[in-house]
Each structure stands twice: as C-alpha cells, then as structure tokens.
Design a protein around this motif. Structure first.
Motif, mmCIF file in Angstrom:
data_model
loop_
_atom_site.group_PDB
_atom_site.id
_atom_site.type_symbol
_atom_site.label_atom_id
_atom_site.label_comp_id
_atom_site.label_asym_id
_atom_site.label_seq_id
_atom_site.Cartn_x
_atom_site.Cartn_y
_atom_site.Cartn_z
ATOM 1 N N LEU A 194 92.045 36.373 91.845
ATOM 2 C CA LEU A 194 91.881 37.029 90.543
ATOM 3 C C LEU A 194 91.734 38.520 90.784
ATOM 4 N N ALA A 195 92.549 39.308 90.079
ATOM 5 C CA ALA A 195 92.389 40.764 90.099
ATOM 6 C C ALA A 195 91.973 41.201 88.698
ATOM 7 N N ASN A 196 90.739 41.671 88.581
ATOM 8 C CA ASN A 196 90.211 42.139 87.296
ATOM 9 C C ASN A 196 90.576 43.613 87.122
ATOM 10 N N VAL A 197 91.697 43.843 86.445
ATOM 11 C CA VAL A 197 92.219 45.209 86.322
ATOM 12 C C VAL A 197 92.049 45.767 84.910
ATOM 13 N N ALA A 198 91.993 44.902 83.904
ATOM 14 C CA ALA A 198 91.932 45.359 82.508
ATOM 15 C C ALA A 198 90.778 46.342 82.316
ATOM 16 N N GLY A 199 91.060 47.432 81.638
ATOM 17 C CA GLY A 199 90.018 48.430 81.392
ATOM 18 C C GLY A 199 90.454 49.434 80.346
ATOM 19 N N VAL A 200 89.484 50.139 79.781
ATOM 20 C CA VAL A 200 89.774 51.195 78.810
ATOM 21 C C VAL A 200 89.076 52.481 79.243
ATOM 22 N N ASP A 235 79.470 49.950 73.218
ATOM 23 C CA ASP A 235 79.697 48.494 73.255
ATOM 24 C C ASP A 235 81.145 48.155 73.582
ATOM 25 N N ARG A 236 82.085 48.917 73.023
ATOM 26 C CA ARG A 236 83.512 48.680 73.283
ATOM 27 C C ARG A 236 83.825 48.803 74.773
ATOM 28 N N ASN A 293 85.152 46.716 80.042
ATOM 29 C CA ASN A 293 85.124 47.147 81.451
ATOM 30 C C ASN A 293 84.098 46.417 82.319
ATOM 31 N N LEU A 294 83.102 45.803 81.705
ATOM 32 C CA LEU A 294 82.110 45.074 82.498
ATOM 33 C C LEU A 294 82.021 43.596 82.099
ATOM 34 N N ASN A 295 81.784 43.335 80.799
ATOM 35 C CA ASN A 295 81.673 41.936 80.358
ATOM 36 C C ASN A 295 82.945 41.157 80.675
#
Length: 255
Positions: A91-97, A112-113, A118-120
């Motif tokens: 698993l590569a956790n890449v999604a972020g804002v 919260d966004r 980025n963490l939750n």
C-alpha cells in the motif's frame, strides 16, 4: 524471511492526477510487474486510469472512487480491489491536499479538511489493508510525509499540512512497531520540493531555481524520484527496513 506471492497487488491512493506522485508510482510499479489498485476521489477517472495502466503495462489494474477522509468509503474501495485483483502485498498512501492558508487566517473547517485527508486517510487505508496483510503474514506500507513536517513548513503549504505530515511519521513508527510481528513493514518517505500541482501549480523555472538554492543537488525533485523510492521500500528485499523516514529531498533537511 517472508517471500512475496508470484502475483501481487499494490494499492495506491491519490493516483489519478497526471502530474502527481501517485500516478507516477502506479506506472513505475506496473512496469515492475505489480498489479495496481487505484483509489482516488473520482470513480470514473480511477477506472479510466486503471484501464490505461493495464493496457500500457500488461498487468491487472482496478480503480475505485472513494473519499479518503471517510473510513467506510475507504474500506469499501479496498474490499472492491481485493475482490478484483491478486493478493494485496503493498500500500502506498499518496493521496494528499495542500494548504497555503496563513495560521492567523486558519479556520476549523480548513484544519479538519487537511487532517481528514492527509492523516486520517492514511490511517483508514492502513488499518484496512493491515487486516489482510496480517492474515497473509506479508505486507509493505509506505506513507508520504513531507519535509514540511520536519522543518515546520517553509514550503507552499503551512501549519495544518505540516502537523498532518508530522502525524504521518508518528503513525508510521507506531504501526511499524505493532504490525512487525505479522511480517508487515511500514515506512515513510519525506519528499522535498517536487514539481507537482501540490506546490501550487506547475513550477516556473524561476521558482525551481529559487528552491534549488536550498538543496545540495542541482534540481528540484521529480515524481519519478519519489516513485523509485516507494518501489524500493515495497520490494521484497526491503524487509529489514521498518519504521523509517526516508528523506528524498535533495539534501534539504539533514539531521
């Protein structure tokens, strides 16, 4: 030493944006023979990206839309990928804002966004794949942090981004400690300046030159630089590396 199954799948979150780290990673891993599961916000785009990768690299791929900040949505997406593809090994956790809002202008909704995605989101995806990986007694998880976590910002994004990305490092270490007994490794990559849209759009040559002044190499990073680091950390040979943060940052942050 735990060995990988012949047919193996890597799930990548945030893999649709053409200029992003996730998309580069999907292509890089597919070229190495990994089957690819894609999770991104838009279901149609996730499916289209998966089709493209399958056609280009001759691997199996499956894309699903999910809101990474919503646990039920993430779990359903991973269920769907597991139903369609071979055993999930990575698993590569890449999604972020990004979040360029100055601290004194920051409201609760923006905080919260950024935390939610980025963490939750990293936790939700990790938590779900860890169930399958623990059962199979093999897994590789790589989370994307940021040099912002280590330096307290100083890039395009500011406080909530830095705090979330620092949280990713803590999450990486704690899950590495808890999941190690199941032959699951968990590591983080901390990129320096990389030419992606998360830097606020395409970097001009002037901005690249300015950023390079702080580095010990002569250029800003590319998405391929990060994809190659992810590929290494999820490889079979990287089983003795866990709980680490690999700085892929041109020497920006040395400690």
């Amino acid at each position: 030493m735990a060995t990988f199954p012949a047919e193996r799948t890597a799930i990548i979150t945030g893999a649709v944006s053409e200029r992003g780290i996730g998309r580069a990673t999907a292509g890089y891993l597919a070229a190495q023979g990994w089957n690819i599961g894609i999770i991104d916000l838009d279901d149609a785009q996730s499916q289209a990206t998966a089709k493209e990768i399958a056609a280009q690299y001759g691997v199996k791929a499956h894309g699903v839309g999910a809101n990474i900040g919503d646990e039920a949505s993430v779990r359903a997406a991973i269920d769907s990928i597991e139903a369609e593809l071979p055993q999930v090994v990575a698993l590569a956790n890449v999604a972020g804002v990004s979040s360029p809002v100055p601290y004194l202008e920051l409201d609760a909704a923006e905080w919260d966004r950024v935390m939610s995605i980025n963490l939750n989101g990293v936790h939700y995806a990790t938590r779900r794949v860890a169930e399958s990986m623990a059962k199979n007694r093999i897994g590789r998880i790589v989370n994307i942090s940021s040099v912002s976590a280590q330096r307290g910002g100083g890039t395009f994004s500011k406080t909530p981004y830095s705090a979330a990305k620092a949280g990713v490092i803590g999450l990486t270490r704690a899950t590495a400690r808890e999941l190690g007994e199941y032959d699951i490794t968990v590591n983080a990559i901390s990129p320096g300046p990389v030419d992606t849209d998360i830097m606020g759009g395409t970097l001009s040559q002037e901005r690249k030159d300015e950023l390079t002044k702080d580095l010990v190499v002569n250029r800003v990073g590319s998405t391929r630089d990060i994809a190659a680091a992810i590929a290494f950390l999820i490889s079979e040979d990287a089983g003795y590396i866990s709980g680490q943060t690999l700085n892929v940052d041109g020497g920006l942050y040395m400690h």
